[in-house]
Design an enzyme around this catalytic site. Sequence first.
Site, short mmCIF file in Angstrom:
data_model
loop_
_atom_site.label_atom_id
_atom_site.label_comp_id
_atom_site.label_asym_id
_atom_site.label_seq_id
_atom_site.Cartn_x
_atom_site.Cartn_y
_atom_site.Cartn_z
N ASN A 208 -10.00 119.60 14.24
CA ASN A 208 -8.56 119.79 14.06
C ASN A 208 -7.79 118.62 14.65
OD1 ASN A 208 -7.93 120.45 16.95
ND2 ASN A 208 -9.37 122.10 16.51
N ASP A 277 -11.93 128.46 15.44
CA ASP A 277 -12.26 129.89 15.38
C ASP A 277 -13.54 130.14 14.58
OD1 ASP A 277 -10.22 130.96 16.94
OD2 ASP A 277 -8.77 130.78 15.31
N LYS A 287 -27.80 114.95 4.84
CA LYS A 287 -26.45 114.83 4.29
C LYS A 287 -26.38 115.57 2.94
CE LYS A 287 -23.01 111.41 3.17
NZ LYS A 287 -22.92 110.30 2.27
N PHE A 321 -2.64 128.75 25.52
CA PHE A 321 -1.69 127.98 24.72
C PHE A 321 -1.58 128.66 23.37
CE2 PHE A 321 -0.20 123.85 26.35
CZ PHE A 321 -0.73 123.92 27.62
N LYS A 335 -0.70 137.39 21.78
CA LYS A 335 -1.91 136.75 22.34
C LYS A 335 -2.05 137.05 23.84
CE LYS A 335 -2.38 133.35 18.77
NZ LYS A 335 -2.07 132.04 18.24
N LYS A 339 -5.51 138.83 24.80
CA LYS A 339 -6.49 138.05 25.58
C LYS A 339 -6.37 138.34 27.07
CE LYS A 339 -6.60 134.57 21.95
NZ LYS A 339 -7.32 133.39 21.53
N1 CTP Z 1 -8.94 130.07 22.21
C1 CTP Z 1 -10.19 130.27 22.74
N2 CTP Z 1 -11.26 130.45 21.91
C2 CTP Z 1 -11.10 130.49 20.57
C3 CTP Z 1 -9.79 130.29 20.03
C4 CTP Z 1 -8.74 130.09 20.87
O1 CTP Z 1 -10.35 130.26 23.95
N3 CTP Z 1 -12.14 130.66 19.78
C5 CTP Z 1 -7.79 129.88 23.14
C6 CTP Z 1 -7.05 128.58 22.94
O2 CTP Z 1 -7.56 127.56 23.79
C7 CTP Z 1 -5.61 128.93 23.33
C8 CTP Z 1 -5.50 130.41 22.96
O3 CTP Z 1 -6.85 130.90 22.88
O4 CTP Z 1 -5.38 128.82 24.71
C9 CTP Z 1 -4.79 130.67 21.69
O5 CTP Z 1 -5.39 129.90 20.66
P1 CTP Z 1 -4.99 130.10 19.15
O6 CTP Z 1 -5.85 129.28 18.27
O7 CTP Z 1 -3.51 129.97 19.03
O8 CTP Z 1 -5.33 131.66 19.02
P2 CTP Z 1 -6.26 132.47 18.15
O9 CTP Z 1 -6.70 133.64 18.94
O10 CTP Z 1 -7.31 131.64 17.52
O11 CTP Z 1 -5.23 133.00 17.06
P3 CTP Z 1 -4.83 132.39 15.61
O12 CTP Z 1 -5.72 131.25 15.34
O13 CTP Z 1 -4.99 133.55 14.71
O14 CTP Z 1 -3.37 132.00 15.77
#
Ligand code: CTP
Length: 403
Positions: A208, A277, A287, A321, A335, A339
């Site tokens: 990303n 995720d 490849k 974040f 969140k 979490k």
């Molecule tokens: N995070 C994490 N592990 C993951 C995804 C996210 O620890 N697999 C943490 C990120 O570092 C951040 C927080 O969770 O501090 C929120 O991340 P974000 O990507 O916004 O949240 P998601 O739970 O993945 O929600 P979405 O992608 O649906 O917005």
Amino acid sequence: MLQGKEILLGVTGGIAAYKSVLLLRELTKEGANVNVIMTKSATNFVGPLTFQTLSGNPVTTEIFTLFASSEIGHVALASRADLLVIAPATANIIGKIANGIADDFLSTMVMATTVPVLFAPAMNTNMWASPVVQRNISSLKTMGYNFMEPAEGELACGVTGRGKLADIDAIMDEVKALLSPDDLKGEKILISAGPTEEAIDPARCLTNRSSGKMGYNLAAVARRRGAEVTLVSGPTAELEAWGIKVVKVKTAVEMANAIDANLDGVTTVIMAAAVADFRPARQAAEKIKREAGDYCLELEPNPDILAGLGRRPDKPFLVGFAAETSKLLEHAGEKIQRKNLDMIVANDVTAPGAGFSVDTNIIKIIDRDGQTTDFPLMSKEKVAGAILDHILALKQKRRRQGQ
Ligand code: CTP
């Protein structure tokens, strides 16, 4: 960061003296008022006029310089300063100060000042390794003087080894550390930063746009303020962070494992990393070749690292974040609950000046009880300071409430 600070920059006679011009530029760029003191031999390497022009202040080279008719130069300068930096510091100045010799303006100033002194040595490798220099440095350290470790590399004399002036960024970081309050002393903070990277095949990956800048700034500022910091970082182009334990990882699973392995004694975790995720369900060993028709990439979920930490009975103070593109407060608030976080830093990554790859950010901090604090557009360094201030304030509030 250095607005309103008075810094004395001592320059001694080594080939690295030209680099202190760059240090002066950085110091003034950050708002410091710098007065330069050169030894006589330093003036053989760089002209005082260069330092005078760039600092906007007269350069002192002689012991009997008077700034104002009623003030003796070294006393006036020494009492106004917040910090004295000697860069480059030769074996000669280190030896003189370690042994109480004050025979020129700079060595006299060191005796006359009560402010912190930072030496950034630069010399030939053998001189650096010599027991005399090492003894002088160790006795100055016991007396409370601060030292940068010289860098390794090719020296002007053609030899390769330790002795190069430390990186200007590293000196700047130490200057800021010496001028920062030690209000995070006793905190052990684990910070994650950057993107994760999931291989599809040996040549391709899923990743990303995270640059890691926010996490690296948090780590640097927390360290300067006295915290013990571990940085678990995905692949970034950010420079090495100084005085910080850095664990480099690629995938989300590697990041989860690295965090788990470094959690002992940690008081606060800040998850600034943009964790993927999902990852490819299978990694091709070779490849993947282009073939006619569609290609479908099957994904499987990665662990949610932060949610996992939130479920631990011994959970540290947890900061998440939320980088969002819509419904910022709604998503961030959800969140926090899902979490089990103590606070979340939310930003709209589509706003100009916020989000990925830029040096600035616009954040909102949301506490567990729903209280929201808004911040204007700031540098990521300033944002880092604001986040750490908020963590400290929340912890103090809880202590007062006996939670
Ligand atoms: N995070 C994490 N592990 C993951 C995804 C996210 O620890 N697999 C943490 C990120 O570092 C951040 C927080 O969770 O501090 C929120 O991340 P974000 O990507 O916004 O949240 P998601 O739970 O993945 O929600 P979405 O992608 O649906 O917005």
